[in-house]
Structure formats: structure tokens, C-alpha cells
Design a protein around this motif. Structure first.
Motif, PDB file in Angstrom:
ATOM      1  N   LYS A 132      10.648   6.628  27.057  1.00 32.35           N
ATOM      2  CA  LYS A 132      10.394   5.534  28.163  1.00 32.35           C
ATOM      3  C   LYS A 132       9.191   5.193  27.753  1.00 32.35           C
ATOM      4  O   LYS A 132       8.183   6.021  28.273  1.00 32.35           O
ATOM      5  N   ILE A 133       8.743   3.916  27.476  1.00 32.75           N
ATOM      6  CA  ILE A 133       7.632   3.576  27.279  1.00 32.75           C
ATOM      7  C   ILE A 133       6.439   3.397  28.468  1.00 32.75           C
ATOM      8  O   ILE A 133       5.396   3.862  28.342  1.00 32.75           O
ATOM      9  N   LEU A 134       6.862   2.723  29.540  1.00 27.68           N
ATOM     10  CA  LEU A 134       5.820   2.707  30.446  1.00 27.68           C
ATOM     11  C   LEU A 134       5.602   3.965  31.237  1.00 27.68           C
ATOM     12  O   LEU A 134       4.214   3.928  31.272  1.00 27.68           O
ATOM     13  N   PHE A 137       3.056   5.288  28.752  1.00 30.38           N
ATOM     14  CA  PHE A 137       1.755   4.663  28.798  1.00 30.38           C
ATOM     15  C   PHE A 137       0.842   4.953  29.810  1.00 30.38           C
ATOM     16  O   PHE A 137      -0.148   4.524  29.746  1.00 30.38           O
ATOM     17  N   ASP A 138       1.395   5.447  30.976  1.00 33.08           N
ATOM     18  CA  ASP A 138       0.711   5.419  32.221  1.00 33.08           C
ATOM     19  C   ASP A 138      -0.194   6.808  31.820  1.00 33.08           C
ATOM     20  O   ASP A 138      -1.442   6.954  32.158  1.00 33.08           O
ATOM     21  N   LYS A 229       3.023   3.442  42.575  1.00 39.28           N
ATOM     22  CA  LYS A 229       4.062   2.736  43.278  1.00 39.28           C
ATOM     23  C   LYS A 229       5.286   2.361  42.053  1.00 39.28           C
ATOM     24  O   LYS A 229       6.405   2.124  42.489  1.00 39.28           O
ATOM     25  N   TYR A 230       4.875   2.376  40.906  1.00 39.64           N
ATOM     26  CA  TYR A 230       5.771   2.239  39.986  1.00 39.64           C
ATOM     27  C   TYR A 230       5.365   2.444  38.340  1.00 39.64           C
ATOM     28  O   TYR A 230       4.103   2.803  38.222  1.00 39.64           O
ATOM     29  N   ASP A 231       6.335   2.613  37.539  1.00 31.87           N
ATOM     30  CA  ASP A 231       6.052   2.979  36.159  1.00 31.87           C
ATOM     31  C   ASP A 231       5.238   1.813  35.541  1.00 31.87           C
ATOM     32  O   ASP A 231       5.546   0.499  35.647  1.00 31.87           O
ATOM     33  N   GLY A 232       4.085   2.257  34.737  1.00 30.73           N
ATOM     34  CA  GLY A 232       3.098   1.289  34.056  1.00 30.73           C
ATOM     35  C   GLY A 232       2.129   0.738  34.977  1.00 30.73           C
ATOM     36  O   GLY A 232       1.132  -0.003  34.540  1.00 30.73           O
ATOM     37  N   GLN A 233       1.798   1.223  36.342  1.00 32.20           N
ATOM     38  CA  GLN A 233       0.917   0.738  37.143  1.00 32.20           C
ATOM     39  C   GLN A 233      -0.310   1.453  36.531  1.00 32.20           C
ATOM     40  O   GLN A 233      -1.490   0.624  36.652  1.00 32.20           O
ATOM     41  N   MET A 234      -0.421   2.682  36.053  1.00 28.00           N
ATOM     42  CA  MET A 234      -1.696   3.475  35.649  1.00 28.00           C
ATOM     43  C   MET A 234      -2.207   3.033  34.306  1.00 28.00           C
ATOM     44  O   MET A 234      -3.416   2.797  34.320  1.00 28.00           O
ATOM     45  N   PHE A 235      -1.423   2.278  33.527  1.00 29.04           N
ATOM     46  CA  PHE A 235      -1.605   1.723  32.296  1.00 29.04           C
ATOM     47  C   PHE A 235      -2.388   0.360  32.461  1.00 29.04           C
ATOM     48  O   PHE A 235      -3.367   0.214  31.936  1.00 29.04           O
ATOM     49  N   LEU A 236      -1.728  -0.297  33.529  1.00 30.75           N
ATOM     50  CA  LEU A 236      -2.356  -1.897  33.741  1.00 30.75           C
ATOM     51  C   LEU A 236      -3.893  -1.451  34.419  1.00 30.75           C
ATOM     52  O   LEU A 236      -4.644  -2.157  34.307  1.00 30.75           O
ATOM     53  N   ALA A 237      -3.994  -0.397  35.298  1.00 27.75           N
ATOM     54  CA  ALA A 237      -5.127   0.120  35.763  1.00 27.75           C
ATOM     55  C   ALA A 237      -6.170   0.162  34.876  1.00 27.75           C
ATOM     56  O   ALA A 237      -7.236   0.115  34.930  1.00 27.75           O
ATOM     57  N   TYR A 238      -5.678   1.056  33.820  1.00 32.60           N
ATOM     58  CA  TYR A 238      -6.633   1.424  32.843  1.00 32.60           C
ATOM     59  C   TYR A 238      -6.996   0.374  32.067  1.00 32.60           C
ATOM     60  O   TYR A 238      -8.302   0.000  31.709  1.00 32.60           O
TER      61      TYR A 238
END
Length: 344
Positions: A132-134, A137-138, A229-238
């Protein structure tokens, strides 16, 4: 600035009262081959990032055995992407000496090229290995901050990645920096937004700014990840965290990769940070509307099944290994008994 008596490899921070630090690019030699601090620190950053990543895999619902292939591919893609990006932006320096493209021990890797390469290869292998990618990536986003925070010190040992003159207490200088300013001052001052520099004055230690920002960012994101709160949130924050820093610090640097008068890495930083901010708002709003209907990947049956299969396979492998060791011990004992009987 007070005149300093600096040797070829010395660096000084006059405002901090540090008049001389001997900082060589070469760490040591093995069989006549020079091992550079630049490579050591990048490798150290990668190792620590990987160790952190594996410590988080199951918390995010990722099967570590499948993720190994993604990590290996991502590292290769990152190194190749970082070098290709740098070479492409400095093609005039390489077009007449193609072999020099492969000489990376003294630097010449671009962070954004590395990120692009790592992510592209990572996505491809995620698809192949059904990872699973998201959520992966987190983890990767936080790992990148570790790697970048440590790897940037390679620039310190190379006396590079510095900025314009500054009167701030932590401004740094060295004979290599001074010579670079003398050799390049005409080209620096030719840009419409840059003033001429003085080799006699300290410069911004841009490598230090980025290192501190990345390491602080790792701590911040790791703490925030406990309430994600959701998968991918930490990657976007990065992407947002790193992009915000790079957009500012890149404007201070004298060695930016340029397309005309445009600092390409600064443009990428601004665009990516803005996109990440928008996506954080949009995705956060969507997840809030979903309420209890949103399910983290780690809570899905697919994730639980894959991890269970991985753990079962690991236990089976361990039992097989134990049996082999017991069988080997028994054979050794029989051999010894046989020898004893022969002597008797």
C-alpha cells in the motif's frame, strides 16, 4: 572581519569565537581508495532512516518483507535520480566528459532529483509487490527527514552549500569558500537579484539551516503521526515542511541549480509546498465528513492477513532453522561418540 590564519582544510565561525576547525573531505583510505565523509554521512542517514522505517512498518499495516524490495528500489532510484537531476542542471560541465557523470564521491547529488527518483521507483515496486503506497510513504516522509538532516553534513565536510555574506554570529568562512567566491563572483553578481560578495566576510551555513530544519521536522512529524487522521497525511506534511524550508534557504544559496535566472529547486519547493498544503486541507475535510466510515489501511482485513502470513512464515522459518541446528548437533554428538568408541 578579523584576519584569520586558516589552512587549506580549515573552517572558522568568527562570530562564535571558533577560529579554526580542520575539516577534510576525506575520512580515510582503504587500499589506496579515498573514502569521503560525504558518502559516509549520506549512507549513515540512509541506514538510520531504514531502521526507523522498519520499526514503524507494522504500526502502519505494512508487511516488512514486501517493503524490503520497495526500500532497495527506492534507494537505487533516489541515488540515480539525484545524480541525473544534478547533471541535467549542469550539463555544460559534463557534456565533454561523460565519465565524470559517475564521479559522485565529492558531491553532485540534488535532493529533489533524489526524491523524485525514489518516489517513482517506489511506486512501481509498490504496485508489483502489492504494498500500500500511502501508509508506506507516510513512513518514508519521516525517514527522508532523518536522511536529509544527517546527509547535509556531507556538504560541511566539502565546504559547500553555503550562502551569501552575513553578519550573523554563526556565519562561516574557509579558504575554499573564499576561493570559490573569488572565482565565481562575476557570475554571481551578474544575476539581477544577487549582489556581489566579499571573500573576506563570513557566509550563511545553509547546510546547517537545512539539517536542523529536517531533524526538527522529524521530531514534529513523528509526534503528529501519533494523531494522524488518514493515510498519506504524514507524507503531505513532509512535503509541506521541507518545501517551506527549501523555498527560503534556497534563496540564500550561491550554488543553486539555475534555469536561466530561475532557481529551479526553489520553484519546485514553492509549488510542492503549496500543493501539499491544499491537499492537506482537502483530504482533511473529506476524512472529517466521512467520520467513522474512514478506515486506516492498518485496520483493514487485507493488511491484517498479509502481516499474519508474514509472521507465520517467519515462525516456520525459525522452526526449520532450529530443527537443522538440532540435527547438526545430534550428528556432531554421534561423530564424537563414534570416535570415543573407536579409541576404546
Amino acid at each position: 572581519m578579523t584576519q584569520l590564519n586558516l589552512g587549506e582544510y580549515d573552517i572558522a565561525f568568527p562570530g562564535l569565537g571558533i577560529d579554526k576547525l580542520t575539516v577534510k573531505s576525506e575520512a580515510f583510505t582503504i587500499f589506496g581508495v579515498s573514502i569521503m565523509w560525504y558518502g559516509i554521512l549520506i549512507a549513515l542517514g540512509m541506514v538510520l532512516a531504514i531502521l526507523f522505517g522498519f520499526s514503524q512498518m507494522k504500526k502502519y499495516g505494512i508487511d516488512p518483507d514486501r517493503a524490503v524490495d520497495v526500500i532497495i528500489g527506492g534507494i537505487i532510484g533516489g541515488v540515480v535520480g539525484a545524480r541525473l537531476y544534478y547533471v541535467a542542471m549542469n550539463w555544460d560541465s559534463y557534456k565533454n566528459d561523460i565519465k565524470s557523470i559517475f564521479y559522485t564521491r565529492n558531491g553532485g547529488l540534488a535532493v529533489y532529483g533524489g526524491l523524485i527518483g525514489a518516489l517513482l521507483v517506489g511506486i512501481i515496486i509498490c504496485k508489483i509487490r502489492k504494498v500500500k503506497i500511502l501508509p508506506l510513504f507516510d513512513i518514508a516522509g519521516m525517514g527522508f527527514l532523518i536522511g536529509q538532516g544527517i546527509g547535509r553534513w556531507g556538504n560541511f565536510f566539502n565546504h559547500e552549500a553555503f550562502g551569501y555574506n552575513t553578519d550573523l554570529p554563526w556565519g562561516m568562512t574557509s579558504p575554499k569558500i573564499q576561493q570559490w567566491i573569488i572565482d565565481n563572483n562575476s557570475s554571481i553578481s551578474s544575476s539581477s537579484d544577487i549582489v556581489a560578495m566579499s571573500a573576506d566576510k563570513p557566509v550563511h551555513p545553509c547546510f546547517l539551516y537545512e539539517s536542523l530544519w529536517c531533524l526538527i521536522g522529524f521530531v514534529v512529524l513523528f509526534l503528529l503521526s501519533k494523531k494522524r487522521k488518514y493515510d498519506g497525511q504524514m507524507f503531505l506534511a513532509y512535503i509541506l515542511w521541507y518545501g517551506a524550508e527549501r523555498a527560503v534557504v534556497e534563496g540564500l544559496r550561491t550554488d543553486s541549480l539555475m534555469v536561466g535566472n530561475v532557481r529551479i529547486s526553489q520553484v519546485i519547493a514553492i509549488v510542492s509546498a503549496a500543493a501539499a498544503l491544499i491537499l492537506l486541507i482537502v483530504c482533511g475535510s473529506k476524512v472529517r465528513r466521512m467520520g467513522v466510515d474512514y478506515v486506516f489501511y492498518k485496520d483493514t482485513q487485507e493488511s491484517k492477513d498479509l502481516i499474519a502470513q508474514s509472521e507465520a512464515a517467519a515462525k516456520k522459518s525459525k522452526k526449520t532453522q532450529v530443527k537443522k541446528e538440532e540435527s547438526s548437533d545430534a550428528e556432531d554428538k554421534e561423530t564424537e561418540d563414534s570416535k570415543d568408541n573407536t579409541k576404546s
